[in-house]
Design a protein around this motif. Structure first.
Motif, PDB file in Angstrom:
ATOM      1  N   PHE A 147      44.375  71.739  45.207  1.00 34.89           N
ATOM      2  CA  PHE A 147      45.478  70.785  45.352  1.00 34.89           C
ATOM      3  C   PHE A 147      46.816  71.508  45.480  1.00 34.89           C
ATOM      4  CE2 PHE A 147      48.938  68.177  43.792  1.00 34.89           C
ATOM      5  CZ  PHE A 147      48.800  67.059  44.594  1.00 34.89           C
ATOM      6  N   THR A 171      48.210  75.448  45.759  1.00 32.79           N
ATOM      7  CA  THR A 171      47.899  76.878  45.839  1.00 32.79           C
ATOM      8  C   THR A 171      49.097  77.623  46.408  1.00 32.79           C
ATOM      9  OG1 THR A 171      46.896  76.367  47.972  1.00 32.79           O
ATOM     10  CG2 THR A 171      45.408  76.602  46.111  1.00 32.79           C
ATOM     11  N   GLN A 217      49.313  73.810  56.304  1.00 36.41           N
ATOM     12  CA  GLN A 217      50.116  72.604  56.521  1.00 36.41           C
ATOM     13  C   GLN A 217      49.932  72.089  57.942  1.00 36.41           C
ATOM     14  OE1 GLN A 217      54.183  73.746  55.500  1.00 36.41           O
ATOM     15  NE2 GLN A 217      54.196  72.114  54.001  1.00 36.41           N
ATOM     16  N   TRP A 246      50.726  63.355  51.848  1.00 32.89           N
ATOM     17  CA  TRP A 246      51.387  63.411  53.139  1.00 32.89           C
ATOM     18  C   TRP A 246      52.783  62.803  52.978  1.00 32.89           C
ATOM     19  CZ3 TRP A 246      47.628  62.016  57.655  1.00 32.89           C
ATOM     20  CH2 TRP A 246      48.171  62.427  58.883  1.00 32.89           C
ATOM     21  N   ALA A 296      54.544  65.409  57.169  1.00 28.65           N
ATOM     22  CA  ALA A 296      54.092  66.744  56.748  1.00 28.65           C
ATOM     23  C   ALA A 296      52.934  66.592  55.770  1.00 28.65           C
ATOM     24  CB  ALA A 296      55.234  67.497  56.074  1.00 28.65           C
ATOM     25  N   GLY A 352      49.344  68.361  53.757  1.00 28.43           N
ATOM     26  CA  GLY A 352      48.622  69.549  53.312  1.00 28.43           C
ATOM     27  C   GLY A 352      47.152  69.342  53.640  1.00 28.43           C
ATOM     28  N   ARG A 373      44.753  69.460  50.756  1.00 31.55           N
ATOM     29  CA  ARG A 373      44.721  68.241  49.921  1.00 31.55           C
ATOM     30  C   ARG A 373      43.848  67.178  50.578  1.00 31.55           C
ATOM     31  NH1 ARG A 373      50.806  67.723  47.261  1.00 31.55           N
ATOM     32  NH2 ARG A 373      50.782  69.842  46.422  1.00 31.55           N
TER      33      ARG A 373
END
Ligand code: ATP
Length: 490
Positions: free
Chosen positions: A242, A244, A249, A321, A361, A363, A366
């Motif tokens: 979750f 790091t 991205q 997000w 944006a 991850g 995630r």
């Protein structure tokens, strides 16, 4: 809500080759992870779908792959060198180091009952807070992002927060640290120059804006997308991939002329596209998602609106997000700092415009963790990952009923080769153990179809196809197999 615990998911991830702790044989390296053979497939499937949805299939989007190591002035102009800071706090007793905002938010999350009984002061020394209502709002919303170091210090002491590790209350003052990773370029001592590993992919889109406009035929409104690694000095431990220090991205800067497009309309369109991607493309349950609006304290000063799409992880609703209307702040900053004429000509009026942007944006790691949690099902006699076939690491597994019968193995190899050629995704072969064990093993990594070649297959060219979700089996002709599997991936 899915009730699986992080311990269960983490154990499955390691056992079945999704994710391993980073540098494990040397004792590990905090907040780094390696993706194993199965996890790599899942991660890649999510990345490919993201790219396909937002770049390949959209005619108002183009892609970019900017350098990870970047000029220090990019990060000065963007505000990251001065402002990309998190607040940390240390326990003097056990030396645990924590992010102060995470410490407070976790406390508020876990002590909801106690918090409702708090009596609030009316006077604040040094104007830490404007009023008791402001303090009460923050505490009730359980969000402290955007607060000053002074306010965080106040909260740690006002709430009498204990160290989650040693349960003592002996904290240092809260202080800030920068999350950017500096890198020294050059080999001669004293002659190195400072650069940074990028803290977000977004800056690439602003720095290369002029090049993109001059080298392609883009016209406003248009977006630039990038998928790649970003680096942040994260000190909060736990919760697997979750959070790091190195992560993937997927960012988009959607440029538009505010005189011609209503930002509110574009914002709504992007919200819909984000939700559709998570629910329809990745197959995640909508009831586990929610939108969270940022208030004035949390939002950056240049942003007119920011919302987060959050997923309910086992450790609470957390950001997947972000969507922000960032005005033309970033392009203006780079224009001023670089002295370059960063702009685009409006073909109708011939005027130079510095476009505004809307930024979704996400991850990818995630999204990865979310798909595992969301698809995890424990049944009486098995654990199944009911991943959408589109993202499943393996699309099908092929088994010869018995591995010591050459005619079965040879027929099964034919089917295996056929599927490898026709299916857009990885097919696996398994001839170990009995069929039941092979099914269980594939269920745990989410393989939607298991195909067994038996003695009947030799006579009538049919195979047994077993559905992962229902465990039902049906007989299909080898000729229709590829089409059948490919259809389930659409
Ligand atoms: P958070 O508040 O959770 O630290 P953020 O608001 O700083 O996230 P952004 O800068 O908006 O995150 O980055 C965009 C996306 O990148 C986030 O929505 C998240 O999915 C992902 N992301 C950010 N930091 C990390 C990280 N350390 N590890 C994994 N993913 C991350």
């Amino acid at each position: 809500m899915n009730t699986v615990s992080m311990e269960t998911i983490q154990a499955l991830m390691k056992r079945r080759g999704f994710v391993y702790p980073g540098s494990e044989i040397y004792g590990g390296l905090a907040n780094t992870y390696d993706y194993g053979p199965v996890g790599t497939e899942l991660l890649r499937n999510i990345k490919n779908l993201w790219w396909k949805t937002f770049v390949t299939k959209k005619d108002d989007m183009v892609g970019l792959d900017a350098s990870v190591i970047s000029h220090q002035r990019i990060w000065e102009a963007s505000g990251h060198v001065s402002g990309f800071a998190d607040a940390m706090i240390d326990c003097k007793k056990c030396k645990t180091r924590l992010r102060a905002d995470h410490l407070i938010e976790e406390y508020l999350e876990k002590n909801h009952e106690t918090v409702t009984k708090i009596s609030y002061p009316t006077v604040f020394e040094g104007n830490t807070f404007e009023s008791s209502d402001q303090l009460k709002n923050i505490i009730e919303n359980k969000k402290v992002e955007g607060l000053s170091v002074k306010q965080l210090n106040y909260l740690v002491s006002f709430l009498k927060i204990l160290c989650p590790n040693c349960k003592e209350r002996d904290w240092t003052e809260v202080r800030t640290f920068n999350q950017l990773f500096p890198v020294k370029l050059g080999i001669v001592v004293g002659d190195e120059s400072l650069a940074y590993l990028r803290g977000e992919t977004a800056q690439g889109m602003f720095v290369d804006f002029e090049n993109i406009v001059n080298s392609t035929r883009v016209r406003l409104p248009f977006g630039v997308a990038q998928l790649g690694k970003s680096f942040r000095n994260e000190i909060t431990l736990g919760n697997s991939v979750f959070r790091t220090i190195e992560f993937e991205q997927g960012e988009i800067e959607y440029f538009f002329n505010p005189e011609k497009n209503q930002w509110e309309d574009l914002f709504e369109e992007w919200k819909n596209m984000m939700m559709n991607f998570v629910v329809k493309t990745l197959g995640v349950q909508e009831e586990n998602l929610r939108w969270r609006e940022h208030d004035d304290t949390e939002r950056s000063f240049y942003s007119k609106r920011t919302v987060d799409l959050e997923y309910e992880f086992p450790f609470g609703f957390k950001e997947l997000w972000g969507l922000a209307y960032r005005t033309n702040y970033d392009l203006e900053q780079h224009r001023k700092t670089s002295g370059k004429d960063i702009s685009i000509i409006d073909p109708e009026t011939n005027e130079k415009i510095i476009p505004h942007v809307i930024e979704p944006a996400v991850g990818i790691n995630r999204l990865f963790l979310m798909t595992l949690i969301d698809s995890y099902v424990e049944e009486v006699d098995r654990v199944v990952l009911k991943l959408h076939p589109r993202i499943a690491p393996y699309k099908a597994a092929v088994f010869p009923l018995l591995k010591n019968k050459p005619e079965l193995v040879s027929k099964a190899k034919e089917v295996y080769a056929l599927l490898q050629e026709k299916i857009d995704g990885k097919i696996v072969w398994d001839d170990r153990g009995n069929i039941g064990k092979r099914y269980l093993s594939q269920d745990e990594v989410g393989t939607p179809w298991c195909i067994t070649i038996d003695f009947d297959s030799l006579d009538d060219n049919t195979v047994t196809v077993r559905n992962r979700n229902t465990a039902q089996q049906e007989r299909l002709s080898i000729n229709e197999l590829a089409q059948f599997i490919q259809t389930s991936l659409l």
